[in-house]
Design a protein around this motif. Structure first.
Motif, PDB file in Angstrom:
ATOM      1  N   ALA A 111       0.839  -1.203   0.000  1.00 12.10           N
ATOM      2  CA  ALA A 111       0.000   0.000   0.000  1.00 12.10           C
ATOM      3  C   ALA A 111       0.871   1.248   0.000  1.00 12.10           C
ATOM      4  CB  ALA A 111      -0.927  -0.011   1.208  1.00 12.10           C
ATOM      5  N   ALA A 112       1.995   1.207   0.716  1.00 13.20           N
ATOM      6  CA  ALA A 112       2.932   2.335   0.691  1.00 13.20           C
ATOM      7  C   ALA A 112       3.595   2.446  -0.677  1.00 13.20           C
ATOM      8  CB  ALA A 112       3.989   2.164   1.781  1.00 13.20           C
ATOM      9  N   ARG A 113       3.945   1.314  -1.260  1.00 14.23           N
ATOM     10  CA  ARG A 113       4.520   1.322  -2.616  1.00 14.23           C
ATOM     11  C   ARG A 113       3.576   1.977  -3.608  1.00 14.23           C
ATOM     12  NH1 ARG A 113       4.092  -4.172  -5.841  1.00 14.23           N
ATOM     13  NH2 ARG A 113       1.928  -3.448  -5.596  1.00 14.23           N
ATOM     14  N   ASP A 114       2.289   1.720  -3.445  1.00 13.04           N
ATOM     15  CA  ASP A 114       1.295   2.194  -4.410  1.00 13.04           C
ATOM     16  C   ASP A 114       0.747   3.576  -4.084  1.00 13.04           C
ATOM     17  OD1 ASP A 114       1.651  -0.198  -5.731  1.00 13.04           O
ATOM     18  OD2 ASP A 114      -0.052  -1.174  -4.761  1.00 13.04           O
ATOM     19  N   GLY A 115       1.287   4.224  -3.055  1.00  9.18           N
ATOM     20  CA  GLY A 115       0.884   5.580  -2.744  1.00  9.18           C
ATOM     21  C   GLY A 115      -0.350   5.702  -1.877  1.00  9.18           C
ATOM     22  N   VAL A 116      -0.900   4.571  -1.396  1.00  8.60           N
ATOM     23  CA  VAL A 116      -2.066   4.619  -0.521  1.00  8.60           C
ATOM     24  C   VAL A 116      -1.665   5.091   0.874  1.00  8.60           C
ATOM     25  CG1 VAL A 116      -3.932   3.252   0.515  1.00  8.60           C
ATOM     26  CG2 VAL A 116      -3.204   2.806  -1.843  1.00  8.60           C
ATOM     27  N   VAL A 135      -7.852  -2.664   4.440  1.00 11.17           N
ATOM     28  CA  VAL A 135      -7.604  -1.309   3.935  1.00 11.17           C
ATOM     29  C   VAL A 135      -8.116  -1.234   2.495  1.00 11.17           C
ATOM     30  CG1 VAL A 135      -5.861   0.434   3.385  1.00 11.17           C
ATOM     31  CG2 VAL A 135      -5.580  -1.028   5.398  1.00 11.17           C
ATOM     32  N   PRO A 136      -9.078  -0.372   2.192  1.00  9.93           N
ATOM     33  CA  PRO A 136      -9.604  -0.291   0.820  1.00  9.93           C
ATOM     34  C   PRO A 136      -8.534   0.180  -0.162  1.00  9.93           C
ATOM     35  CG  PRO A 136     -11.036   0.875   2.389  1.00  9.93           C
ATOM     36  CD  PRO A 136      -9.753   0.565   3.105  1.00  9.93           C
TER      37      PRO A 136
END
Length: 367
Positions: free
Chosen positions: A45-50, A285-286
């Motif tokens: 999720a951090a990799r994908d900017g979430v 986490v959505p």
């Protein structure tokens, strides 16, 4: 000192193995040689900017290894101690001081802020800052800098590849049922998602002696594993309406729901399958942080539903992680059935295989 880390260079990038520099421990900090680290969807999720991350940056938040140095004032651990690394917390807010540190009022800066309390950043490469301190550890690296508060001393000789996922995924799933929901003996529970958190919730439901444990999962292999771990029923959403399938098993509805998917339609189907006075626990986490669950207010009122968010399974890590170790040693937490190890250098392969459903819980191990 030097550390070999898995760097993310931008949103959606692959991991790049590179040598970086890491500061020694300051006051209240602990330097750990990482032996194993779990791969979690939160890292991606951090990799994908979430979730926030400064690029280039290092994630990883299920580290386990051996303490190699401590900063001033650290008393909980010493060099040579085996440790589990977990989420960070401030230790000073109301929730921290009342044993609810997974809901630390400063959770975001403590876990996603990327800086120490003095504002400095401990990671660099060729003199340029590298984002770090993810969950107070950034343990996708051979050496990680943690804090005394998110370091748990483990005296048992449990394998590091089993110890690592206790720091987040396993404590979240097991704790959701045993600590957050405190599911009653003989109750009925539905769990959406057969990944590491969902299957850990299954094991938590077994520990709580729930009589009906229903897992909703599209992958046949994971449904089979859920049954092997103690689920009484495994529902394939492709086989028909999920609400109807659950009510065919428990006509009155389930007493508890645990959602690990973050998919609104899945949550809606589970909520529609609840009994009067049921409790719905949300973990997932959505993918879209702006997504919404359309809860029928009239039904929620007339059924007396409780809907609660769950962070880290309401864990007090210094107490709960050793408890999980004890359950593993006693055979009540068969984590070996979830974990698949990969060499650290194969991190990108591990990400792909997990995404494709080939493994449940990848754990990266170091030589």
């Amino acid at each position: 000192m030097k550390s070999t880390a898995a760097l993310l260079t931008g949103i959606g990038s692959d991991f790049e193995i590179a040598d970086i520099d890491i500061d020694g421990p300051k006051e209240g900090e602990v330097l750990v040689k990482i032996a194993a680290v779990g791969l979690c969807h939160t890292d991606l999720a951090a990799r994908d900017g979430v979730l926030p991350l400064e690029f280039p940056g290092v994630v990883g938040h299920e580290g386990a290894g051996t303490v190699i140095a401590i900063g001033d004032g650290v008393t909980k651990v010493a060099a040579g101690d085996r440790v589990s690394l977990t989420f960070n917390s401030c230790g000073q807010c109301q929730t921290c001081t009342t044993g609810r540190q997974s809901y630390c009022e400063n959770f975001t800066p403590q876990n996603y802020g990327g800086v120490r309390s003095d504002g400095t950043r401990p990671l660099s490469k060729d003199g340029a800052v590298v984002g770090g301190m993810f969950f107070g550890q950034s343990s996708f690296a051979t050496v990680a800098l943690a804090n005394e508060r998110n370091t748990v001393k483990i005296t048992d000789d449990i394998p590091f590849e089993i110890l690592a996922p206790l720091g987040c995924g396993v404590q979240t799933g097991v704790g959701a049922v045993t600590r957050s929901l405190q599911a009653r003996k003989g109750s009925a529970i539905a769990i959406a998602g057969g990944g590491s958190v969902g299957l850990s919730a299954v094991m938590g439901a077994v520990l709580q002696e729930c009589s009906t444990i229903i897992v909703v999962e599209p992958t046949a292999q994971r449904r089979e594993l859920a049954l092997e771990l103690g689920a009484t029923h495994a529902v394939d959403p492709a086989s028909g309406n999920v609400t109807d399938q659950i009510r065919d098993i428990v006509a009155r509805g389930v007493d508890y729901v645990v959602d690990t998917t973050g998919i609104p339609a899945v949550v809606d189907s589970l909520v529609a399958a609840t009994a009067v006075r049921a409790t719905v626990g949300l973990i997932g986490v959505p993918s879209d942080p702006n997504s919404a669950i359309e809860l029928n207010i009239i039904n929620a009122l007339t059924l007396g539903l409780t809907v609660t968010g769950i962070i880290e399974g309401d864990s007090v890590p210094d107490e709960f992680i050793p408890e999980l170790v004890e359950h593993y040693r006693a055979g009540r937490l068969p984590l070996d059935k979830l974990v698949t190890t990969f060499p650290f250098a194969d991190i990108n392969s591990a990400v792909k295989i997990q995404h494709d459903g080939g493994v449940v819980k990848p754990v990266l191990v170091f030589d």
